[in-house]
Design a protein around this motif. Structure first.
Motif, PDB file in Angstrom:
ATOM      1  N   LEU A   1     -14.941  24.164  38.725  1.00  0.00           N
ATOM      2  CA  LEU A   1     -14.405  25.523  38.721  1.00  0.00           C
ATOM      3  C   LEU A   1     -14.189  25.904  37.266  1.00  0.00           C
ATOM      4  O   LEU A   1     -13.241  25.454  36.632  1.00  0.00           O
ATOM      5  CB  LEU A   1     -13.109  25.593  39.525  1.00  0.00           C
ATOM      6  N   ALA A   2     -15.112  26.700  36.732  1.00  0.00           N
ATOM      7  CA  ALA A   2     -15.150  26.961  35.283  1.00  0.00           C
ATOM      8  C   ALA A   2     -14.323  28.189  34.920  1.00  0.00           C
ATOM      9  O   ALA A   2     -14.774  29.333  35.067  1.00  0.00           O
ATOM     10  CB  ALA A   2     -16.601  27.151  34.833  1.00  0.00           C
ATOM     11  N   GLY A   3     -13.102  27.935  34.478  1.00  0.00           N
ATOM     12  CA  GLY A   3     -12.265  29.012  33.980  1.00  0.00           C
ATOM     13  C   GLY A   3     -11.834  30.016  35.014  1.00  0.00           C
ATOM     14  O   GLY A   3     -11.595  31.188  34.678  1.00  0.00           O
TER      15      GLY A   3
ATOM     16  N   ARG B   1     -21.383  32.865  40.913  1.00  0.00           N
ATOM     17  CA  ARG B   1     -20.515  33.823  40.230  1.00  0.00           C
ATOM     18  C   ARG B   1     -19.554  34.448  41.232  1.00  0.00           C
ATOM     19  O   ARG B   1     -19.939  34.801  42.351  1.00  0.00           O
ATOM     20  CB  ARG B   1     -21.337  34.918  39.565  1.00  0.00           C
ATOM     21  N   ILE B   2     -18.299  34.549  40.838  1.00  0.00           N
ATOM     22  CA  ILE B   2     -17.275  35.187  41.659  1.00  0.00           C
ATOM     23  C   ILE B   2     -17.051  36.594  41.123  1.00  0.00           C
ATOM     24  O   ILE B   2     -16.766  36.778  39.932  1.00  0.00           O
ATOM     25  CB  ILE B   2     -15.974  34.368  41.652  1.00  0.00           C
TER      26      ILE B   2
ATOM     27  N   TYR C   1     -17.906  30.402  38.477  1.00  0.00           N
ATOM     28  CA  TYR C   1     -17.351  31.040  37.289  1.00  0.00           C
ATOM     29  C   TYR C   1     -17.146  32.517  37.576  1.00  0.00           C
ATOM     30  O   TYR C   1     -17.726  33.097  38.504  1.00  0.00           O
ATOM     31  CB  TYR C   1     -18.283  30.845  36.089  1.00  0.00           C
ATOM     32  N   ALA C   2     -16.308  33.163  36.783  1.00  0.00           N
ATOM     33  CA  ALA C   2     -16.009  34.575  36.982  1.00  0.00           C
ATOM     34  C   ALA C   2     -16.271  35.404  35.725  1.00  0.00           C
ATOM     35  O   ALA C   2     -16.030  36.606  35.728  1.00  0.00           O
ATOM     36  CB  ALA C   2     -14.556  34.742  37.423  1.00  0.00           C
TER      37      ALA C   2
ATOM     38  N   LEU D   1     -25.977  33.089  45.750  1.00  0.00           N
ATOM     39  CA  LEU D   1     -25.011  32.322  44.975  1.00  0.00           C
ATOM     40  C   LEU D   1     -24.020  33.249  44.285  1.00  0.00           C
ATOM     41  O   LEU D   1     -23.816  33.208  43.075  1.00  0.00           O
ATOM     42  CB  LEU D   1     -25.739  31.425  43.974  1.00  0.00           C
ATOM     43  N   VAL D   2     -23.392  34.080  45.086  1.00  0.00           N
ATOM     44  CA  VAL D   2     -22.353  34.992  44.631  1.00  0.00           C
ATOM     45  C   VAL D   2     -21.264  35.000  45.694  1.00  0.00           C
ATOM     46  O   VAL D   2     -21.554  35.014  46.893  1.00  0.00           O
ATOM     47  CB  VAL D   2     -22.902  36.420  44.414  1.00  0.00           C
ATOM     48  N   LEU D   3     -20.020  34.982  45.256  1.00  0.00           N
ATOM     49  CA  LEU D   3     -18.887  35.122  46.176  1.00  0.00           C
ATOM     50  C   LEU D   3     -18.077  36.342  45.760  1.00  0.00           C
ATOM     51  O   LEU D   3     -17.809  36.540  44.577  1.00  0.00           O
ATOM     52  CB  LEU D   3     -18.002  33.873  46.148  1.00  0.00           C
TER      53      LEU D   3
END
Length: 233
Positions: free
Chosen positions: A20-22, A79-80, A59-60, A93-95
Motif C-alpha cells: 500500500l504505497a502512501g 490506482r485508487i 497507490y493514490a 486495475l482501478v478502485l
C-alpha cells in the motif's frame, strides 16, 4: 489474529505480496479489513507487506511510485481514485472510493488470471493464537462507520453483541451469518480493542453423594428384597 487456528504443514505457492504505497489511513485500514474476509474467487493467499519485492501495489498519487517487482517481473499497479474521477474504459486495475470489498477482490482475481503464481515453497503455518470457544464477547462501544462498512454483514453482527455476551457459535446461530465470517468479525473487533470477553458459564456440577452417608433409596430396596421392615423414625 484468527479466533480458530490450527497448525498445518503444507506445500503451496508463496503468498502474493501487496504494498500500500502512501495511502491515507482510511484506505489502508479498509484494505486490511478486506483481506480478513475469505473469498472463493481467489485461488491464492494474499498478504500486505511494507517493502518490495511485491506483486501488486495500490497507490493514490498522480504518478505511480517505483517499487521492485517479484523477481524480474514488474508489479501490477492499482490506482485508487475518487468516485467521479475519469478512468479509461476497460481498465480493471482501478478502485473507486469509497472502497468496496467486491471490487477489491475482483482486482486481485484479475491479477491472478493474468500472471502465474510465484514459485512453490515448503513452509509451515504457525498455529494462530486461538481464543477458546468457551468465551463470549460483547462490544465495548459501537464500531466506526468505516470499519462496519468494510465488513459484509458487519452491521448485523454488531447489533447482536451490543447488549449481550455471545460466543462465536451463538453469534452465528442468532445472526444467520456463516461461522467463519463471524470469527473474522470478532477478530477484527478484538484487534481494534472493541470487545469485552467473559468465560462462558460452566455447566452445573453433577450432584455427588457423600460416601460417609448411606444411600437411603438403596437401603430401602435392600430391606424390601430381604423382607426387613422399615425402621421406625
Amino acid at each position: 489474529m484468527a479466533l480458530m487456528g490450527q497448525a498445518a504443514s503444507f506445500s503451496s505457492a508463496l503468498p502474493r505480496r501487496i504494498l500500500l504505497a502512501g495511502l491515507p489511513e482510511s484506505d489502508t485500514r479498509r484494505l486490511q479489513v478486506f483481506l480478513l474476509v475469505d473469498s472463493d474467487r481467489l485461488r491464492q493467499e494474499w498478504r500486505i507487506v511494507t517493502e518490495g519485492p511485491v506483486d501488486v501495489y495500490f497507490y493514490a498519487a498522480d504518478d505511480p511510485p517505483t517499487v521492485p517487482g517479484w523477481l524480474e517481473r514488474a508489479p501490477h499497479q492499482v490506482r485508487i481514485v475518487e468516485a467521479a474521477a475519469h478512468v479509461e474504459a476497460g481498465d480493471l486495475l482501478v478502485l473507486r472510493r469509497p472502497l468496496q470489498y467486491d471490487d477489491f477482490v475482483e482486482v486481485l482475481a484479475a491479477i491472478e488470471r493474468q500472471t502465474p503464481a510465484p514459485p512453490p515453497a515448503l513452509r509451515t503455518r504457525a498455529p494462530a493464537a486461538a481464543a477458546p470457544l468457551a468465551v463470549r464477547f460483547r462490544l465495548r462501544r459501537w464500531p466506526g462507520t468505516n470499519l462496519l462498512d468494510a465488513i459484509p454483514q458487519g452491521l448485523r453482527m454488531a447489533s447482536f453483541i451490543t447488549v449481550r455476551y455471545l460466543s462465536v457459535d451463538e453469534l452465528a446461530s442468532l445472526s444467520g451469518v456463516a461461522l467463519e465470517r463471524c470469527r473474522h468479525f470478532l477478530d477484527l473487533m478484538r484487534d481494534n480493542d472493541l470487545l469485552r470477553a467473559e468465560p462462558a458459564a460452566p455447566p452445573p456440577p453433577r450432584a455427588t453423594r457423600d460416601p460417609a452417608r448411606p444411600d437411603r433409596a438403596l437401603l430401602t430396596r435392600l430391606r424390601a428384597r430381604l423382607g426387613i421392615p422399615e425402621e421406625s423414625r
